[in-house]
Scaffold this active site. Structure first.
Site, PDB file in Angstrom:
ATOM      1  N   TYR A  45       0.837  -1.197   0.000  1.00  0.00           N
ATOM      2  CA  TYR A  45       0.000   0.000   0.000  1.00  0.00           C
ATOM      3  C   TYR A  45       0.877   1.255   0.000  1.00  0.00           C
ATOM      4  O   TYR A  45       0.668   2.181  -0.780  1.00  0.00           O
ATOM      5  CB  TYR A  45      -0.911  -0.014   1.231  1.00  0.00           C
ATOM      6  CG  TYR A  45      -1.782   1.219   1.331  1.00  0.00           C
ATOM      7  CD1 TYR A  45      -3.037   1.248   0.744  1.00  0.00           C
ATOM      8  CD2 TYR A  45      -1.327   2.362   1.984  1.00  0.00           C
ATOM      9  CE1 TYR A  45      -3.827   2.378   0.817  1.00  0.00           C
ATOM     10  CE2 TYR A  45      -2.114   3.497   2.058  1.00  0.00           C
ATOM     11  CZ  TYR A  45      -3.364   3.501   1.479  1.00  0.00           C
ATOM     12  OH  TYR A  45      -4.142   4.621   1.542  1.00  0.00           O
ATOM     13  N   GLU A 125       7.926   7.744  20.077  1.00  0.00           N
ATOM     14  CA  GLU A 125       7.083   6.725  20.734  1.00  0.00           C
ATOM     15  C   GLU A 125       6.654   5.699  19.697  1.00  0.00           C
ATOM     16  O   GLU A 125       6.682   5.994  18.492  1.00  0.00           O
ATOM     17  CB  GLU A 125       5.846   7.395  21.331  1.00  0.00           C
ATOM     18  CG  GLU A 125       4.923   7.905  20.229  1.00  0.00           C
ATOM     19  CD  GLU A 125       3.912   8.933  20.715  1.00  0.00           C
ATOM     20  OE1 GLU A 125       2.963   8.517  21.375  1.00  0.00           O
ATOM     21  OE2 GLU A 125       4.065  10.124  20.416  1.00  0.00           O
ATOM     22  N   LYS A 127       4.556   3.489  17.116  1.00  0.00           N
ATOM     23  CA  LYS A 127       3.335   3.651  16.332  1.00  0.00           C
ATOM     24  C   LYS A 127       2.562   2.346  16.478  1.00  0.00           C
ATOM     25  O   LYS A 127       2.991   1.293  15.995  1.00  0.00           O
ATOM     26  CB  LYS A 127       3.672   3.916  14.864  1.00  0.00           C
ATOM     27  CG  LYS A 127       2.448   4.140  14.002  1.00  0.00           C
ATOM     28  CD  LYS A 127       2.867   4.660  12.622  1.00  0.00           C
ATOM     29  CE  LYS A 127       1.684   5.140  11.807  1.00  0.00           C
ATOM     30  NZ  LYS A 127       0.673   4.107  11.543  1.00  0.00           N
ATOM     31  N   ASP A 129      -0.190  -0.432  15.971  1.00  0.00           N
ATOM     32  CA  ASP A 129      -0.967  -0.857  14.808  1.00  0.00           C
ATOM     33  C   ASP A 129      -2.361  -1.295  15.245  1.00  0.00           C
ATOM     34  O   ASP A 129      -2.645  -2.470  15.408  1.00  0.00           O
ATOM     35  CB  ASP A 129      -0.244  -1.998  14.087  1.00  0.00           C
ATOM     36  CG  ASP A 129      -0.780  -2.187  12.678  1.00  0.00           C
ATOM     37  OD1 ASP A 129      -1.520  -1.311  12.195  1.00  0.00           O
ATOM     38  OD2 ASP A 129      -0.466  -3.221  12.062  1.00  0.00           O
ATOM     39  N   ARG A 148     -12.095   7.040  13.618  1.00  0.00           N
ATOM     40  CA  ARG A 148     -11.559   8.102  12.781  1.00  0.00           C
ATOM     41  C   ARG A 148     -12.424   8.343  11.545  1.00  0.00           C
ATOM     42  O   ARG A 148     -12.585   9.473  11.097  1.00  0.00           O
ATOM     43  CB  ARG A 148     -10.137   7.756  12.339  1.00  0.00           C
ATOM     44  CG  ARG A 148      -9.604   8.817  11.395  1.00  0.00           C
ATOM     45  CD  ARG A 148      -8.113   8.743  11.252  1.00  0.00           C
ATOM     46  NE  ARG A 148      -7.716   7.747  10.281  1.00  0.00           N
ATOM     47  CZ  ARG A 148      -6.535   7.766   9.671  1.00  0.00           C
ATOM     48  NH1 ARG A 148      -5.659   8.706   9.944  1.00  0.00           N
ATOM     49  NH2 ARG A 148      -6.228   6.835   8.799  1.00  0.00           N
ATOM     50  N   TYR A 237      -2.358   9.076  23.089  1.00  0.00           N
ATOM     51  CA  TYR A 237      -1.137   9.727  22.601  1.00  0.00           C
ATOM     52  C   TYR A 237      -1.357  11.115  21.987  1.00  0.00           C
ATOM     53  O   TYR A 237      -0.413  11.744  21.531  1.00  0.00           O
ATOM     54  CB  TYR A 237      -0.390   8.839  21.611  1.00  0.00           C
ATOM     55  CG  TYR A 237      -1.239   8.337  20.442  1.00  0.00           C
ATOM     56  CD1 TYR A 237      -1.784   9.224  19.525  1.00  0.00           C
ATOM     57  CD2 TYR A 237      -1.465   6.980  20.261  1.00  0.00           C
ATOM     58  CE1 TYR A 237      -2.552   8.779  18.469  1.00  0.00           C
ATOM     59  CE2 TYR A 237      -2.229   6.515  19.196  1.00  0.00           C
ATOM     60  CZ  TYR A 237      -2.769   7.413  18.313  1.00  0.00           C
ATOM     61  OH  TYR A 237      -3.530   6.982  17.273  1.00  0.00           O
ATOM     62  N   LYS A 325       8.721   4.262   9.719  1.00  0.00           N
ATOM     63  CA  LYS A 325       8.202   2.888   9.651  1.00  0.00           C
ATOM     64  C   LYS A 325       9.325   1.866   9.781  1.00  0.00           C
ATOM     65  O   LYS A 325      10.452   2.097   9.335  1.00  0.00           O
ATOM     66  CB  LYS A 325       7.487   2.674   8.318  1.00  0.00           C
ATOM     67  CG  LYS A 325       6.352   3.647   8.050  1.00  0.00           C
ATOM     68  CD  LYS A 325       5.049   3.145   8.591  1.00  0.00           C
ATOM     69  CE  LYS A 325       4.469   2.095   7.657  1.00  0.00           C
ATOM     70  NZ  LYS A 325       3.087   1.785   8.006  1.00  0.00           N
ATOM     71  N   CYS A 430      -6.565 -34.101  -8.550  1.00  0.00           N
ATOM     72  CA  CYS A 430      -6.893 -33.572  -7.225  1.00  0.00           C
ATOM     73  C   CYS A 430      -6.322 -34.488  -6.145  1.00  0.00           C
ATOM     74  O   CYS A 430      -6.583 -35.688  -6.164  1.00  0.00           O
ATOM     75  CB  CYS A 430      -8.410 -33.475  -7.097  1.00  0.00           C
ATOM     76  SG  CYS A 430      -8.944 -33.102  -5.426  1.00  0.00           S
ATOM     77  N   CYS A 433      -9.492 -36.229  -4.152  1.00  0.00           N
ATOM     78  CA  CYS A 433     -10.401 -37.233  -4.715  1.00  0.00           C
ATOM     79  C   CYS A 433      -9.858 -37.917  -5.961  1.00  0.00           C
ATOM     80  O   CYS A 433     -10.463 -38.855  -6.463  1.00  0.00           O
ATOM     81  CB  CYS A 433     -11.759 -36.604  -5.026  1.00  0.00           C
ATOM     82  SG  CYS A 433     -11.733 -35.532  -6.479  1.00  0.00           S
ATOM     83  N   CYS A 454     -10.219 -28.768  -9.341  1.00  0.00           N
ATOM     84  CA  CYS A 454     -10.625 -30.174  -9.305  1.00  0.00           C
ATOM     85  C   CYS A 454     -11.954 -30.324 -10.033  1.00  0.00           C
ATOM     86  O   CYS A 454     -12.884 -29.559  -9.799  1.00  0.00           O
ATOM     87  CB  CYS A 454     -10.770 -30.612  -7.850  1.00  0.00           C
ATOM     88  SG  CYS A 454     -11.652 -32.163  -7.669  1.00  0.00           S
ATOM     89  N   CYS A 460     -15.778 -34.954  -4.528  1.00  0.00           N
ATOM     90  CA  CYS A 460     -14.587 -34.446  -3.859  1.00  0.00           C
ATOM     91  C   CYS A 460     -14.926 -33.988  -2.438  1.00  0.00           C
ATOM     92  O   CYS A 460     -15.722 -33.078  -2.244  1.00  0.00           O
ATOM     93  CB  CYS A 460     -13.978 -33.291  -4.638  1.00  0.00           C
ATOM     94  SG  CYS A 460     -12.437 -32.733  -3.902  1.00  0.00           S
TER      95      CYS A 460
HETATM   96  S1  IVH Z   1      -0.299  10.779  16.369  1.00  0.00           S
HETATM   97  C1  IVH Z   1      -1.604  14.483  14.770  1.00  0.00           C
HETATM   98  N1  IVH Z   1       0.829   8.775  17.605  1.00  0.00           N
HETATM   99  O1  IVH Z   1      -1.200   6.310  13.084  1.00  0.00           O
HETATM  100  C2  IVH Z   1      -1.127  13.125  14.620  1.00  0.00           C
HETATM  101  N2  IVH Z   1      -0.626   8.295  15.806  1.00  0.00           N
HETATM  102  O2  IVH Z   1      -0.837   7.341  10.366  1.00  0.00           O
HETATM  103  C3  IVH Z   1      -2.121  12.142  15.050  1.00  0.00           C
HETATM  104  N3  IVH Z   1      -0.940   5.905  15.409  1.00  0.00           N
HETATM  105  O3  IVH Z   1      -4.369   7.677  12.674  1.00  0.00           O
HETATM  106  C4  IVH Z   1      -1.585  10.802  15.200  1.00  0.00           C
HETATM  107  N4  IVH Z   1       0.354   5.194  17.027  1.00  0.00           N
HETATM  108  O4  IVH Z   1      -4.138   5.665  14.186  1.00  0.00           O
HETATM  109  C5  IVH Z   1       0.004   9.146  16.611  1.00  0.00           C
HETATM  110  N5  IVH Z   1       1.843   7.089  18.839  1.00  0.00           N
HETATM  111  C6  IVH Z   1       1.036   7.479  17.854  1.00  0.00           C
HETATM  112  C7  IVH Z   1       0.384   6.538  17.030  1.00  0.00           C
HETATM  113  C8  IVH Z   1      -0.434   6.993  16.009  1.00  0.00           C
HETATM  114  C9  IVH Z   1      -0.450   4.829  16.039  1.00  0.00           C
HETATM  115  C10 IVH Z   1      -1.830   5.837  14.247  1.00  0.00           C
HETATM  116  C11 IVH Z   1      -3.099   6.622  14.376  1.00  0.00           C
HETATM  117  C12 IVH Z   1      -3.110   7.557  13.218  1.00  0.00           C
HETATM  118  C13 IVH Z   1      -2.157   6.914  12.279  1.00  0.00           C
HETATM  119  C14 IVH Z   1      -1.501   7.943  11.398  1.00  0.00           C
END
Ligand code: IVH
Length: 735
Positions: A45, A125, A127, A129, A148, A237, A325, A430, A433, A454, A460
Site C-alpha cells: 500500500y 514513541e 506507532k 498498529d 476516525r 497519545y 516505519k 486432485c 479425490c 478439481c 470431492c
Molecule cells: S499521532 C496528529 N501517535 O497512526 C497526529 N498516531 O498514520 C495524530 N498511530 O491515525 C496521530 N500510534 O491511528 C500518533 N503514537 C502514535 C500513534 C499513532 C499509532 C496511528 C493513528 C493515526 C495513524 C496515522
C-alpha cells in the site's frame, strides 16, 4: 504491472497513472477502513501511495481533486451514527530511511530559520498498529467516543468504547480542561488474539486474520457485550478539540493523560537530536517482538506545542510529526514440502511448508504459493508474471512479514539451491479425490485461468460441504430448517456425505438427535462462559428435538419431487445458475434426458454434434455439462441421489386458454412468493412473453415493493399494473 520510472513518464502517461492510482488506493482504503479486510500488505500500500506522491511531485499541475494525497482513510461504514470531529483526525507523513528523518528535521530547521537559537525538541514513541479513536470528556466525564472514519466524520461507538478497561469513564486527578477530546489507539494483544482464535476454532467459528482487523471488527459490534469479551486495550497519545492545552509540551501533556487515568506508552521519550531519535527507534525495534502487540514504526513529534502550532499542517497531515516505519521483517528458511490444498470451490492452492522460523515475533511455517504460474515464475504463454518465483522443494527462501500478518516469499537464494532440486511439478489430479484438475480457458479473454481446479465436483470431499450447502439453499431444493449450519453439523458428524444422505437421515434418527444435542450443549456452555452466568433449567434436549426433528424430516420428504430446474441448479454444476438451469429444464424435460446428452457429449469428439443449439447456452456451459456428466466418478453419487429424489418432468403447459397467454409481461420490484426466475419460467409456461423493460409493447406489469422507474413508465403509457397476489390469482395459482 510493469512500472515505468517516474522520471520517464510523459505527461499523458502520468495523468493516466494518477487516475489509476487514485481509484486503486481508494479501493484499498475502503477495504482497510470500512471492511477491515485489506487485500494487500501495508508495504504494498505504501508503495502505491509513494508512487502517487512521486508522480504528483513531478507533475504538480496534474494533482487530482480525488487524489489519495488529499484525503485520509475511507468514509465511515453504515450502521453507526455519524460523528463530525470538532478537530479533524489526521494521518502521519511517513519516513522509511534515516535520510527521510533527517529531511524532516531539516525542513523544520529551515521553517524556523529566522529563529536560529531555537531549540526544537521531539518526542519519540511506538506507532501502535490498531485503530485510532477520539474520546470526548466534558467536565471530566466520558460522553462520546468515535472512530476516525474519513478523518472528518467517524462513527459513534461510545457504548463499545465504554467496555474497554483502559478508557476511564471519569477522569482522575485534577486540572483537566472543561472539554477535551483524548485521542489514541485501540488495539488487541497477541495473547487475546490467540485466545479468541482458539475459542472460535473450538466451535467451528470464523477465522481471524490478524489482531488489528480483529480489533476493528470488535469495535464495530452492534452488541457491546461482544466488544467487552474481546478485552481490547487503549493507549492515549494525542488530543483533538480542547478548551485548554493539557501542558505546554507534547511530552508533558501525555504525562497528564497518565495522571488522569489513561494508559500511555511506556516507550515514549523526549529527544533533542536526530541521533537520539534514531537510537530510540532502534531500541523500540529491538523490543518489538516482546511487546505482545503489533507496532509498525516510531512516531516523532515536535515537543513544544507552540512550535507545533507555528509549523502547522498540510492536507491531512501535521508538518510537525512523522512516522518512521519499520522495514518489513525478513528471515531465511527452507522449503520442506509443497502441499496442495483443495478449496471449497475446488481450487488447488499450493502451500510451501517451511522449516519454522520467527519473523516479527511470529512463527511462520506455511506460506502460500498462490498458483501454478506463480511457482514457475511465468504464465502459460511463457510471459514472466509479476512477483512470480521459481520455488523448488529444498530451496532456501527469504520470507517477509509486512505490517499485516500474512507472510510471503521475497526471493529464492539460488546459491543455496540443492543440486538435485527440480522445478516443482504442479499436480494435474486432485490430491483429495483423484479427479482430473484442469485449468479453464476464460471465454472472454481466451486466457487460461491461473488456478487449476478439481473436476471431482460431487465426489470431492474438499468441496462436499459447500456443495451440500448449495444443494439445500433457496433457489435449489430449499429445504426448510436445513440451513448451512445444520448441513455443517451433519457433515462434520459424518451423517451426511453426499446429497442422497439427506434423504435417509430419517432412518438414522438417534444419531441425528445425538448430533443436535451435542451442539446444543456446546453452545450453552459457550454462552455461559461469555456471560459468566449459569444456565437456568431449560426444557430437556430430547423434548425440544422431537418436535424439531419431525418437522425437519417432513420438510425433507416434501422435497422428494422437486421441480426439474431447481434440481438441475441444486447439482451445483459449474456455470449453471438458476436461469441456465431453467433453460436446460425446458429444453430437456427430464433429468434422464439431460444426463444422457451429457454422457454422449463426453464420448463425442465434438460436443456440438450432440448438444442442440440453444439460445443463451454457450461453450462454457456446454463444457461444464460434459465434464460433469462425463466424469464417471459422479455416477454413483448421482444414482444414489436419484434413488431418493424424483425430479418432476418439465411440462410445458402452454394453455391457449390462459389469460396471460400471448401477452408481454414485465416483473419489477421484489417478489415475495417466488424468485424472479421462477416467476419468469411460470409466465413463459403459460405462453406469456417476459420482457426486461417496459415499452409500448408491454401488456402487463407485475410490481412488487421497491418498484421504481418502470412503474412510472407503465403509468405514463397507461399499462395495467398489478401486484404479485393478483398475478398469482390471474394465472390460477392464487391462494
Ligand atoms: S499521532 C496528529 N501517535 O497512526 C497526529 N498516531 O498514520 C495524530 N498511530 O491515525 C496521530 N500510534 O491511528 C500518533 N503514537 C502514535 C500513534 C499513532 C499509532 C496511528 C493513528 C493515526 C495513524 C496515522
Amino acid at each position: 504491472m510493469s512500472e515505468k520510472p517516474v522520471e520517464s513518464l510523459s505527461e499523458g502517461e502520468a495523468a493516466e497513472e494518477l487516475k489509476r492510482l487514485a481509484a486503486e488506493i481508494a479501493e484499498h482504503d475502503r477495504r482497510y477502513h470500512t471492511e477491515d479486510a485489506p487485500t494487500i500488505s501495508d508495504a504494498e500500500y505504501d508503495a502505491l501511495a509513494r508512487r502517487n506522491l512521486a508522480i504528483e511531485e513531478r507533475f504538480p499541475d496534474l494533482v487530482r481533486e480525488d487524489s489519495p494525497s488529499r484525503r485520509v482513510g475511507a468514509p465511515p461504514a453504515e450502521g453507526f451514527a455519524k460523528v463530525r470531529h470538532a478537530v479533524p483526525m489526521l494521518s502521519l507523513a511517513k519516513a522509511y530511511t534515516d535520510q527521510d528523518v533527517a529531511d524532516f528535521i531539516e525542513r523544520g530547521r529551515r521553517f524556523f530559520d529566522r529563529d536560529k537559537d531555537l531549540d526544537i525538541a521531539f518526542t519519540a514513541e511506538p506507532k501502535i498498529d490498531g485503530l485510532s479513536a477520539s474520546l470526548r470528556y466534558e467536565n471530566g466525564v466520558f460522553v462520546q467516543g468515535a472512530t476516525r472514519g474519513d478523518g472528518t466524520v467517524g462513527e459513534d461507538i461510545t457504548a463499545n468504547l465504554k467496555t474497554i478497561a483502559d478508557i476511564p469513564k471519569k477522569l482522575q486527578g485534577s486540572g483537566w480542561p472543561e472539554i477535551i477530546e483524548i485521542r489514541g489507539e485501540v488495539y488487541m494483544t497477541y495473547a487475546e488474539f490467540e485466545a479468541l482464535k482458539q475459542r472460535s476454532a473450538a466451535v467451528g467459528g470464523q477465522d481471524y486474520v490478524n489482531p488489528r482487523n480483529t480489533a476493528a471488527g470488535s469495535l464495530r459490534q452492534k452488541d457491546p457485550s461482544v466488544t467487552a469479551s474481546r478485552n481490547l486495550k487503549f493507549f492515549a497519545y494525542a488530543w483533538g478539540y480542547t478548551t485548554a492545552d493539557p501542558a505546554p509540551t507534547q511530552y508533558d501533556s501525555v504525562q497528564k493523560f497518565k495522571e488522569w487515568g489513561f494508559k500511555v506508552s511506556p516507550l515514549m521519550v523526549r529527544a533533542k537530536s536526530i541521533d537520539e531519535l534514531i537510537a530510540h527507534y532502534h531500541r523500540i525495534e529491538e523490543q518489538r517482538s516482546s511487546l505482545g502487540y503489533d507496532i509498525d514504526g516510531v512516531v516523532y513529534k515536535v515537543d513544544q506545542l507552540e512550535l507545533q502550532r507555528r509549523w502547522g499542517f498540510v492536507t491531512g497531515e501535521p508538518r510537525w510529526a512523522i512516522a518512521h516505519k519499520f522495514p518489513a521483517e525478513q528471515a531465511m528458511t527452507t522449503v520442506e514440502r509443497i502441499d496442495i490444498q483443495v478449496g471449497r470451490t475446488g481450487t488447488l492452492a499450493p502451500v510451501a511448508r517451511l522449516a519454522p522460523v520467527t519473523v516479527g515475533g511470529v512463527v511462520v511455517e506455511n506460506v502460500t504459493l498462490h498458483n501454478e504460474d506463480y511457482i514457475k515464475g511465468f504464465d502459460s504463454n511463457g510471459q514472466p508474471i509479476r512477483d512470480g518465483i521459481d520455488v523448488r522443494i529444498g530451496d532456501t527462501v527469504v520470507i517477509q512479514r509486512a505490517g499485516d500478518v500474512i507472510p510471503q516469499i521475497v526471493s529464492v537464494v539460488i546459491d543455496k539451491r540443492p543440486a538435485n532440486a527440480v522445478p516443482y511439478e504442479f499436480p494435474h489430479t486432485c490430491p483429495v479425490c483423484g479427479s482430473p484438475a484442469t485449468r479453464e480457458i476464460n471465454e472472454k479473454t481466451g486466457k487460461e485461468d491461473s488456478r487449476r481446479r478439481c473436476t471431482g465436483e460431487m465426489i470431492c470431499a474438499a468441496q462436499a460441504v459447500e456443495r451440500l450447502r448449495h444443494f439445500v439453499s433457496r433457489g435449489a431444493l430449499d429445504i426448510e430448517g436445513l440451513g448451512a449450519e445444520n448441513i455443517d453439523l451433519f457433515f462434520n458428524s459424518g451423517l451426511v456425505k453426499t446429497a442422497a444422505d439427506i434423504f435417509t437421515l430419517k432412518d438414522r434418527r438417534p444419531a441425528v438427535m445425538r448430533a443436535l444435542a451435542e451442539r446444543r450443549e456446546e453452545q450453552a456452555k459457550l454462552r455461559e462462559e461469555a456471560s459468566g452466568k449459569t444456565r437456568k433449567n431449560v426444557r430437556s434436549v430430547e423434548e425440544r428435538n422431537y418436535e424439531g426433528l419431525d418437522k425437519l424430516f417432513a420438510a425433507i420428504d416434501a422435497r422428494r419431487e422437486p421441480e426439474l430446474d431447481r434440481f438441475i441448479f441444486a447439482l451445483g454444476i459449474r456455470h449453471i445458475g438458476e436461469t441456465t438451469a431453467a433453460v436446460l429444464a425446458r429444453q430437456f424435460s427430464t433429468i434422464e434426458e439431460l444426463i444422457r446428452v451429457g454422457k454422449e457429449m463426453a464420448k463425442a469428439e465434438n460436443p456440438h454434434s450432440v448438444f442442440p443449439s440453444i439460445n443463451g447456452i454457450g461453450d462454457t456451459v456446454i463444457n461444464a455439462l460434459r465434464d460433469f456428466f462425463g466424469n464417471e466418478r459422479n455416477d454413483d453419487v448421482l444414482d444414489a441421489l436419484l434413488a431418493q429424489v424424483h425430479p418432476k418432468p418439465y411440462v410445458v403447459e402452454i394453455s391457449a386458454g390462459s389469460e396471460v397467454s400471448g401477452k408481454t409481461v414485465v416483473f419489477t420490484g421484489s417478489l415475495e412468493k417466488m424468485t424472479r426466475s421462477e416467476a419468469k419460467a411460470m409466465a413463459e409456461r403459460l405462453g406469456a412473453k417476459v420482457a426486461g423493460s417496459v415499452s409500448a409493447k408491454t401488456d402487463l406489469v407485475v410490481a412488487g415493493p421497491g418498484a421504481g422507474s418502470k412503474l412510472k413508465v407503465a403509468s405514463d403509457l397507461g399499462i395495467e399494473v398489478i401486484d404479485e397476489d393478483t398475478w398469482l390469482q390471474r394465472i390460477g395459482r392464487g391462494g
